[in-house]
Every structure is written in C-alpha cells, then in structure tokens.
Design an enzyme around this catalytic site. Sequence first.
Site, PDB file in Angstrom:
ATOM      1  N   LYS A   1     -39.590   9.048  31.422  1.00 18.47           N
ATOM      2  CA  LYS A   1     -38.598   8.269  32.167  1.00 18.47           C
ATOM      3  C   LYS A   1     -38.851   6.790  31.934  1.00 18.47           C
ATOM      4  O   LYS A   1     -40.005   6.341  31.916  1.00 18.47           O
ATOM      5  CB  LYS A   1     -38.718   8.617  33.662  1.00 18.47           C
TER       6      LYS A   1
ATOM      7  N   SER B   1     -32.747  10.217  40.317  1.00 18.69           N
ATOM      8  CA  SER B   1     -32.604   9.249  39.240  1.00 18.69           C
ATOM      9  C   SER B   1     -33.236   9.674  37.912  1.00 18.69           C
ATOM     10  O   SER B   1     -32.964   9.062  36.892  1.00 18.69           O
ATOM     11  CB  SER B   1     -33.242   7.922  39.665  1.00 18.69           C
TER      12      SER B   1
ATOM     13  N   SER C   1     -35.962  12.145  43.395  1.00 21.86           N
ATOM     14  CA  SER C   1     -35.460  11.834  42.051  1.00 21.86           C
ATOM     15  C   SER C   1     -35.971  12.726  40.927  1.00 21.86           C
ATOM     16  O   SER C   1     -35.493  12.607  39.799  1.00 21.86           O
ATOM     17  CB  SER C   1     -35.773  10.379  41.697  1.00 21.86           C
TER      18      SER C   1
END
Lengths: 486, 478
Positions: free
Chosen positions: A79, A154, A178
């Site tokens: 990420k 996210s 997330s």
Amino acid sequence: MKLLSFTALQIRRKILAREIRTSDLIKELYERINKVDPDVQSFLALNEKAAFDAAKEIDQKIANSVKVGLLAGIPIAIKDNICTEGIATTCASKILRNFIPPYDAFVIKRLKEEDAIIIGKTNLDEFAMGSSTENSSYKITRNPYNLNCVPGGSSGGSTAAVAADIAFMALGSETGGSIRQPAALCGVVGLKPTYGRVSRYGLIAFGSSLDQIGPVAKDVCDTALLLSVIAGKDKHDSTCADIGVPDYLKGIDGGVKGFRVGVPVEYFGKGLDDDVRTAVDKALKIYEKLGAKIVEVSLPHTEYAVAVYYIVANAEASSNLARFDGVRYGFRSNDVKGIDEMYCRSRSEGFGNEVKRRIMLGNYALSSGYYDAYYLKASKVRNLIKKDFDEVFKKIDCIICPTSPVPAFEIGERVNNPLEMYLSDIYTIPANLSGIPGISIPCGFSKKGLPIGLQILTNCFEEAKMLQIAYAFERETDFHLAKPKL
Amino acid sequence: MDYEVVIGLETHAELSTITKLFCGCSTKFGAEPNTQVCPVCLGMPGVLPVVNKKAFEYALKAAIALNCTINRYTNFDRKSYYYPDLPKNYQISQNYYNLGIDGYMTIEVNNVIKKIRMHNVHLEEEAGKLIHPENAGADYSLVDFNRAGVPLLEIVSCPDMRNATEVESYMHALKKILLYTGISDCKMQEGSLRFEASISLRKIGEEKLGNRVEMKNLNSMKSVLKAIEYETSRQSELLDRGEKIERETRLWDEIRERSVRMRSKEEAQDYRYFPEPDLLPFVIDEKWICSIQETIPELPLERKQRFVETFQLSDYDAGLLIEDKILADFFEECLKEVNLPKVFCNWIINDLLREVKEKKLDITSLKIKPDQLASLVIMIDKGTISNTIAKEVFSEMIDTGKEPKAIVEEKKLVQISDEGQISEILDKVIASNPNAIEDYKKGKKNALAFLMGQVMKESKGKANPKVVNELLKSKLEG
Ligand SMILES: [Zn+2]
C-alpha cells in the site's frame, strides 16, 4: 492451474523445489499486470526492475542451495502509504507526488530480510481516508468482481491486486477497517493485528492511536505466514509491544470444537444488507456444525463508535498531516509571497477535499474551548467501548459478525454522501478503537455475485486463535477459491 | 504613583545529553548545517519518536533539585503551531501532566533568603534555526535542523519576583543549580540557556495581578534586566496616564533597548494540545526517583552556608568558591590533604582565578590538582620555600601540572635558612650599598626594605625573609 492462481505457500513450495524459477514467475506476473491492471487500476507504481533483480538473486541462492527467507520469491504489493526506500511513496496524494523516502518502513525491512519481492505500490484513498479508494488523487481502483463497483478502502489497491491474481500477497493498513472492509468487498482475506503487534515505523500516520499495518492474502494460511514475518518488537516504535511472535501457521488446523462464539446483537440491526445477513447466518451454522457454541452477546456502546472514531482519528490526523507544508519535501505551490501564503497554497492545492474536510474537523475538535467536549469526551467513550469487549471476552473465545454491512457499492454512489460512506466502517471501527485484532474472510456472494466477508474478532494478541477459527471455516468452504472473471 | 513590579521567568535549558530527545542524532554544537539530522528529527513521513532515557532522567533530576512534586504518571503532548524551523509543525512537549509541579528555589538577595515558587518543570524538543540570507532582497530563508530535537527543559517560575535584583539572583541561582547537577552546560552564547520574562505592575498594596506582558528575545541576562527596567517604566507611564495595560507578547530590541509588540492576546495562538499518541504514558518508578535523588549533589546555597559555618570563611569568599562547582570541589579536595581552609580559599580565589583569567584557561580541564596545591601549601608551612617562590612554583604548576617538589628541585628553589649562608649574602649587600646604610642610620625606615629587597634579589628570592630580617637588623645595629 495457472501459476498466478496459486497461493503464496503453494508457490513457495514450487520455488524451493526448483519447479519454477522466481524470475519466470515475476515475468508472468508483470505480463498479467499489464493485461489486467488497466481495468482494475490497483497499482500506482511498479517496481519492475528491482523486482527482477531481486528474483535473479533468489534464483541464484536457490541454485546454490543457500538458505532463503520465509517469503523467498513471493511477489508482494505494498500500500502506498508505507515507506519504501528509493520507491516513490505518495499516499495517493498530490502533496507527496514524487516523494521518495530515504528509509524503509520496519515491515519492508522484514519483507526484504525474508526474501519477498516487492512488485509495486498500490492505490488507496488519499492518506488512507476513505472506504472506497475513490479519494485517490491519481486513479480509481475497481472491484475485480465488477469493474463498476468500488473495491472498498482505503486499502482497495492491495485487496483488488490480490483478488485479481496480480499479487500473491499485499500489505494494507487500517485506521478504521481499511484492510478488513476492502478484503470483504474483494473476496480476499485481510487481517488487522492487535494495536502494537506490528511496528508502525514507516507507515505514514493517519490516526496514530488506531493505525496498524496488516496482511492481505488469498487465504488464511498465507495471511498467517505474512503476519509471522511482519509482527514483533521494533525499537523505533514505542507503541509496539515486546511480546514474542509465534509461528501463526503452527496449530492453525486445531478446529473450533468447544469454542464459544459470541454474536453481538448490535451488529445485526438496521442497515445490514439481506444478502450479507444470510451469508453470515449460514457461516454461523457451519461453526455450530464444527462444534462451536454460538452465544448472543451485547456490546452496548457500539452505537457511539463511529462518532468517537471520527473525532479521535481526525484530531490525530490534523496533527499528523501538519508536516506536509512544502518546506522540506513534497509539493510546494509556485509564485508564493511569504511563508504564510506558501503554507496555505501548498496545502490547499496539495490535499484533496476529503483530507481537507478531516483536517478541519480534527482541528476543530482540538481547539481550545472544544477539547474537553470533543476529544476528551471521545477518549472516555472510547474506553467504554474497550470495556464492552473486555467484558464479553471473559465469556467467549471470539466474536463473529459481518465485516461490512453491504457488499461492494457502485463507483460514485456514495461520494457525495460522506455520512453514508462513514457508515461502511460501522462494524470494523470498534476493533480499531479498542485495539483488538480482527480478520475478514470470504463467506459467500450476494445475488449480484459480489463477495461477502465474515469478520472474526478476538481479544488482544490472540491472533493465533483468530487464525485458527478462520481456518476452520475456510477448510469447510470454498469461497476463498473463487476467482473474478477478468 | 508607586507600583509593585511582579515578575515571573520562563527558562529554557538544553540538556547535556549526547543524543537528541527522540532520535540518535548528535547534539554537538557548531556542526555544519543539517549534518546532525535523520528522518526522525527532520519530521519525514512515517517516522516515530523514541524517548531518550537520559534526557528524561536529567529532567527528573532538575525537577527534584527544584523541589517539585514529581507527577508519577506523566506523558508528552503535542503543541501545534506552524513555523519552518519546526519540522512536524508540532512540538512534542508536556502540558497536561508536567514532569514536575509546585516546586521552589531559594535565592539570596542582600543576605536575605527568599523562596521563589516553581509552577512546573517539563521536557520538550528544541526547534531548528532559521538562517536569513544577508543580501537584501533575497526571497528565501534557510533552515538548519541540527538543533531540532535537542532535549529542552522548560522551567516556569511563579510570578514571585519583585525587582530586577531578585531576577538577577534567580537567574544566577538557577544556572548554578543546572551546572551543579550537570544537566546543562548553560552556555547562553550558544543558546543552551534562555530566559523569557512576564512582567506586570499593580498598585502597592493591591492583591490582584495586573495584565502581564510576556517578553521574548532576551539574549543575555543583561537584556533580561534591561527589559525589566524598560517595561517597568513603560507600563507605569501608561498607568499614570490612566491607560490600561494590554495582555500581549513583546519582543526585546537589543540594539534600540526597547520592547516592541509581537502579538496581542487576541492574536495568541491556539496550540491545540493533545496527548502525543506515538508515545505511551510513563509511570515513574519510585525507586528510580530515589536513585536519581542520590545523584543530586549539595546545591550551591546550602554549600555556601556550610562553608561559612564549618570553615569560618567570609560570606563573600564562600560565595566566590561556590560560584563554580569545580572550584568548590577543588577547595574541599585540598582540605582532605591538610585542614587549612582559609589558606586554600585565598589560593583559589586569588591566585588560581587570576591565573585562569590571565591565561584564559578552561576551568573544567585544569592541569593542577588539589593534592598538588596542598603539597605546595605544606612546603610553605614548613619553610621549605618562601611565599614569593611559591607563587612562581604555582604558576608553573598551572602550566605544566608538575608536582611542586619536582619544580622546586629542578629549579633549585629551596629556601635558604642557614644563618652562615645568609650572613655571607648580607655582607656582600652591605658592602655594595653604603648609601643605604647611611640612610638607615639616619632613621630612614624604608632603607631596611630596600636592603631586604637587595638580599632577596641576590639570593634569587630563596633567602628565608624571617632569618634575613633578624640578621640584617643585628648587623646594622651592631
Ligand atoms: Zn535525528
């Protein structure tokens, strides 16, 4: 079966047995990324050259029978809010466009030590603020099961990449769900460790008292493997616990016979999608069949969780994001007169709307005269939420509930309704507020064919038990074997 | 009208730790800009602070030395404001649970002891330094982050001081405590000790405090005192004219010797304090407090009183000795060899300090050792060398660190006390100075001193003056 459909553990066995070469694997992987990712849009940056170099090195080691790490040759996506030395780390924000960290996050160091191959950086909501990955300044990631739908967020880039078989594993991060929420929406496994289980050093902070890095994988065993690598004490993170890390794969097949599974009434109320409810009910039946005892429990302060979360997380974010000012790195606005205008314009132009909204909310909650009413009060209620869990875990082994109240929604459907968007995280936020670990595993599909996630929560530092409970279900079902048509 | 001045002081002292408060970077002063930095003290994305235990220990030591109540439960808070020298745009400081609270310090003004209360003592991180280019019209400034993250102790006094003399005494006394406990080098020219004053006036006899003015940019103790004088007259003039004093922050202009407004109360910043989530709260172990307590030496004022009482030194002399812990320690080390307090006191405050001043020596690295000075004093006492010779030997000891005995032997400086030897010299001097003998016989007393001087010169200062004096008299009279 195609090479890229294998799990990480399966591919590791093949690499170690010299059935395949890592460099061939990487070659095939990038070919698929080039084919599939223009649709899915999960990657912000690829690390192709370094990945090939690393792959050659591992092939060399294996050819020479040199000892290799636990993740030897396994392609992993990261990420883009986790710092990688020499690779741009942007948080999907314009304010960090072209920012290249001078250091590796603790987890990246661990991955490299175990010979994993970092293949690229994945998309996210800007600064991890969002539940759909639509808040990225660069691209909108799509759900591999339906390209018109969001992957969740996210960590949507990481979960979409794993679901699309363009990464064997990925790292995500959580502040309020997330990892688990997009894992549920993309039909993969996502785990949020106990707060303090994994070092946050190198994770670009959002809500410091809530943030955790966690694994995203194709199944429970791969998740256990990745967690074993990234967990543990780090002297650079004072909030990281000095508690030994077990081999999470060991004893994972112990089953759930005699386990007490708590089902919180508050998690099955208004707003829960019928398909999700049906899938979770079926899952509970399976657990019962496997010998677990299902008991109803209550977490009475659940209704305050979302409100508390948006005060605490935004307050911390407003402070954490203060450093992005254009002075030392990142985006700086042009033609400014004086330092105040430089601050103001760099931040106004560098941050997206959702980030600005949260910074304003956070600053408000910390302002003199409001601190007691908001931040301090929220901190107290947060303790009550934690106490709810302390109480129930005296009587049960785990909580089982839905991960997300709904399956993946359509792109654009919720962007203009922040409140509705915030409710996507209603079942995941309490674990972040109380620090307990949680995992989401695939447990079915909606009528429209979208994945549904089952959430398992245990008490702090009981990841091993949590994985054992998750694996018991996975072994009985084949939801985790499903693949999207791409 | 007559007003009472009410003054409180905020002191910032950089702690003498080797590394910074939250990272491993060096705190050494004077390095090339931005060479003592790392991702942590530069506030790079993703970094986390880790507390330097030594800095925490030093802060505790200061809090204990200043008689504070130690908050057993303590933590750090973030203080938010935007400034380019502050890498994270928040400073990790303490606000809700300061390390030490409700302390006091004693000061002495005109032989009167006064207690100044401490509001709190807390630990925080230092900011970097802005460098503005010298060429006019430059459209940029530079930042040096070498100081960013150096541990900083903030000591906040209560508004207990009433005039500049008390403030001066407070600053000196506090500086001495910090030096005695070894937690700061207190070098004002390097910025490791800084003061800010809050000054208010009220009518004499009035209880309620007036609106206070906070004074910043005070670069030396002298400017603190000047600013207080300036502010006192500025505020009393305003009050005399019936105007109100506004609560504000003012900057001291060193060159023009006046204060100028920086910001009013309305413009005061909201620091949005909240607990630093990257650091867990500390519960300070009672045992740790005790063990730190044991390392705190006798503090200056107590030591001075002991010197006066135990060694019968004058208040002034004792004051000079305790001015620097190294001197006071030197003094007490000498006494361990031979108990002659007044003698050693004179040697230290006269000769030692003069040599240090003349030769521009660093008092922390003197070559002469206390036991050596003691040997010298014993040699004088036994008559091995004269006082005059001793001064010469002492000067050499300061330069080389050699034993006095070795110097005396090397330079053949042993005193001549043998009457026969001295008599020979005397005869020579008498023979070559008939005029002086004449003068002496006429009753001119200074002729004797002249002759003494000639004898000492002839003997290269080695003749025992007592013996010379007696022999000379008997020869002249007889
Ligand atoms: Zn540093």
